[in-house]
Design a protein around this motif. Structure first.
Motif: not given
Length: 310
Positions: A81-106
């Motif tokens: 599990m820790l190796q997967r976290y270290a490699e980026g294969k597991q985890g949590l990302i908090r992504l902020g976005f402006i509204n127009s990103m919903l219409y720009r391929g996000l």
């Protein structure tokens, strides 16, 4: 007790022979015997009965064997599990976005990322540009998809897309049938702009463009998102300058006219902390940089084809 000692114990318990167990563990037999005696001393019990001819488990040893196997299995799971976290294969990302990103391929970019990294959870937070910059400073989000803006030195930025601005007019506007428009032609028109507290960069940029054209715009309405601005234009409430990457929206209610060169331009930015080190965040950052410019560019191409066909 140490995990190494437990692995040694399990090997001896399964082989019931110190020589074979030492060979399996790739260590010397004296070193293995020393560690087993040390384990027995630490636990205060005898785990094996041995003589020159045989080795067998005591009842204490038999009871310990099942527990050891479970512990070693759990330890291996934790390591994996820790190796997967270290490699980026597991985890949590908090992504902020402006509204127009919903219409720009996000949404499409995130779906593609999730197919490659199904164990990385992405928590989306829709916010204005300035809100995201503040949240990023406070480490309340990990990545921010924003309109171009000024941000502190602790934050780094990548350009997602650079787009010219175009003029958004109601379909019924007298200039709607023209192939292009100049800013002075909009001098008497009511403008719809971002509220300055939402996106001061764009608010002042458009004011500066109008000032360079020789007039100060009559700001009739203010909004918090590009989509709201476009919809308000469609209601006949005014005109607006919007990025070309959004000119596929609400085309039944509005039309988009290019501005002459040199056209004012706008940028979409992907922001992160300068010291961001989480592997999963870096993987998503790379994925967004690779994927997101395409929808905006495609929208510009569609617009050019549509206008030519008409």
């Amino acid at each position: 007790m140490e995990l190494r000692q437990l692995r040694y114990f399990v090997a001896v318990a399964e082989e019931l022979h110190f020589g074979r167990a030492a060979k399996r563990l790739h260590i010397s037999q004296p070193a293995l015997s020393f560690d087993i005696r040390k384990l027995e001393q630490r636990m205060g019990v005898q785990l094996f009965q041995r003589n020159n001819k045989s080795v067998r488990l005591t009842q204490c040893g038999a009871a310990l064997l099942g527990k050891c196997r479970n512990l070693l299995h759990s330890a291996a799971d934790i390591q994996q599990m820790l190796q997967r976290y270290a490699e980026g294969k597991q985890g949590l990302i908090r992504l902020g976005f402006i509204n127009s990103m919903l219409y720009r391929g996000l949404p499409q970019a995130l779906q593609q990322f999730s197919r490659h990294y199904p164990d990385v959870a992405i928590a989306l937070q829709e916010m204005g540009t300035q809100e995201q910059i503040q949240a990023l400073e406070r480490r309340q989000i990990d990545l921010a998809c924003v309109n171009d803006a000024h941000y502190p030195a602790s934050i780094a930025g990548d350009v997602l897309a650079a787009e010219p601005l175009c003029c958004c007019l109601p379909r019924q506007h007298p200039c709607a049938a023209q192939p292009a428009i100049t800013l002075p032609m909009l001098q008497e028109q009511p403008f719809i702009l971002f509220a300055p507290e939402v996106s001061p960069y764009y608010h002042h940029q458009i004011l500066a463009q109008c000032a360079a054209a020789g007039f100060y715009p009559h700001i009739q309405h203010q909004a918090r998102t590009w989509l709201s601005i476009i919809r308000m234009v469609g209601m006949g409430l005014g005109v607006a300058l919007v990025p070309q990457g959004l000119q596929h929206l609400a085309t039944e209610q509005v039309c988009y006219l290019p501005l002459p060169a040199p056209m004012p331009s706008t940028r979409l930015m992907l922001l992160h902390q300068q010291d961001e080190a989480e592997s999963c965040v870096q993987l998503l950052r790379a994925a967004l940089l690779a994927a997101l410019p395409t929808p905006a560019e495609a929208a510009v191409e569609r617009f050019a084809v549509d206008r030519h066909s008409h």
